[in-house]
Design a protein around this motif. Structure first.
Motif, short mmCIF file in Angstrom:
data_model
loop_
_atom_site.label_atom_id
_atom_site.label_comp_id
_atom_site.label_asym_id
_atom_site.label_seq_id
_atom_site.Cartn_x
_atom_site.Cartn_y
_atom_site.Cartn_z
N GLN A 254 0.81 -1.22 0.00
CA GLN A 254 0.00 0.00 0.00
C GLN A 254 0.84 1.27 0.00
O GLN A 254 0.36 2.32 -0.41
CB GLN A 254 -0.97 0.00 1.19
N GLN A 259 1.11 2.17 -5.88
CA GLN A 259 -0.13 2.65 -5.28
C GLN A 259 -0.18 4.18 -5.22
O GLN A 259 -1.24 4.78 -5.39
CB GLN A 259 -0.30 2.06 -3.88
N HIS A 297 -4.67 4.45 1.46
CA HIS A 297 -4.56 3.68 0.22
C HIS A 297 -5.43 2.42 0.25
O HIS A 297 -6.04 2.04 -0.77
CB HIS A 297 -3.10 3.32 -0.05
N LYS A 298 -5.49 1.78 1.41
CA LYS A 298 -6.34 0.58 1.52
C LYS A 298 -7.81 0.96 1.35
O LYS A 298 -8.56 0.25 0.67
CB LYS A 298 -6.12 -0.08 2.89
#
Length: 305
Positions: A254, A259, A297-298
């Protein structure tokens, strides 16, 4: 009836995806994981629970409140600590007792250079505004404070009640508990209690060694002494250990350049510097912005893929 719940990195990893999925916006208070696990356990027994949220914000229970009070009324020793903190050439960290003392000393030495408003923001934040501006790949203006700071300690408490309490503490408990259909009520935020808390003079809120002094004085005959003499400990989790344990693979993915490019929010070059700093012994508070970006990001991956 007391219950003990063990929450390690393996259990946290098993909860993590579902916890993020339950959020309607990115929310990076790391203690959410502990509240999520607690709510899951409590819901197996009951459907409505009581929380002590609000007591710290109303009656000056946080360590930062003591630091803010002392910064307004510094003693000779505290003025000396300010000078010593400026001489220490490295950051501390929260992982060891000595490292945490150095971290606190460095942070204390910063306060004397700041206005009361900026002093509050510094103690309420893990990441400095300058660092945020470098990390975020777009315009960053920071939080606009509506509370007027007139140099009175009560301004700090009112700011906590406006900013920290609704946006962090109550938000966290509400989302993590409702993820398990558990209702949590907050007796300290009864309007009569809130109004009563504002009748006390600032210096009444503290004794020499006792935070939440008003509550201590009013309830010391009803509550066991160890409740007041125990060291204050919140719902902090060992973030660094977890991100180097069962969450490591997901964490590294992540915060990867891939990402960062995909979501276009975080500057990878600055993020990489933070990650490198994490590997140092004196890593300071760098783990918390890293956790925040990990969660961001998750969340974006789950909700805007």
């Amino acid at each position: 009836k007391h219950s003990t719940i063990r929450l390690d990195s393996r259990t946290a990893a098993s909860y993590f995806n579902d916890m993020i999925a339950k959020l309607d916006e990115p929310f990076a208070d790391s203690s959410s994981a502990a509240v999520y696990a607690l709510s899951n356990h409590v819901r197996s027994e009951i459907t409505v629970a009581l929380s002590g949220d609000g007591a710290d914000e109303l009656f000056a229970g946080y360590n930062k409140h003591r630091a803010l009070w002392m910064s307004l009324h510094p003693s000779f020793a505290q003025n000396a600590a300010t000078k010593i903190g400026r001489l220490i050439p490295f950051e501390g960290n929260r992982e060891t007792k000595t490292g945490n003392k150095i971290r606190q000393l460095k942070k204390w030495s910063e306060l004397s250079r700041l206005s009361p408003k900026d002093r509050y923001l510094r103690l309420a934040s893990f990441t400095k505004t300058e660092q945020c501006k470098k990390l975020i790949d777009r315009a960053y203006n920071g939080y606009k404070i509506s509370q007027q700071f007139n140099g009175d300690f009560r301004d700090f408490l009112l700011m906590d009640q406006e900013l920290i309490l609704p946006n962090d503490m109550l938000n966290k408990v509400d989302k993590m508990s409702m993820a398990h259909a558990l209702e949590v009520r907050v007796p300290f935020l009864d309007l009569d209690v809130v109004h009563a808390s504002r009748q006390f003079r600032s210096k009444t809120l503290f004794s020499k060694y006792q935070n939440k002094n008003v509550l201590f004085q009013h309830f010391k005959e009803l509550v066991p002494e160890w409740v007041f003499t125990s060291q204050k400990h919140g719902f902090e989790i060992p973030v660094k250990d977890w991100l180097q344990g069962d969450l490591k693979e997901e964490f590294l993915y992540q915060i990867s350049e891939e990402q960062c490019q995909k979501f276009g929010v975080i500057q990878y070059s600055e993020l990489s510097k933070l990650h490198n700093q994490l590997k140092k012994t004196a890593s300071g508070d760098v783990i918390y912005p890293l956790w925040s970006i990990f969660v961001l990001h998750k969340w974006l991956e789950q909700h805007h893929a």
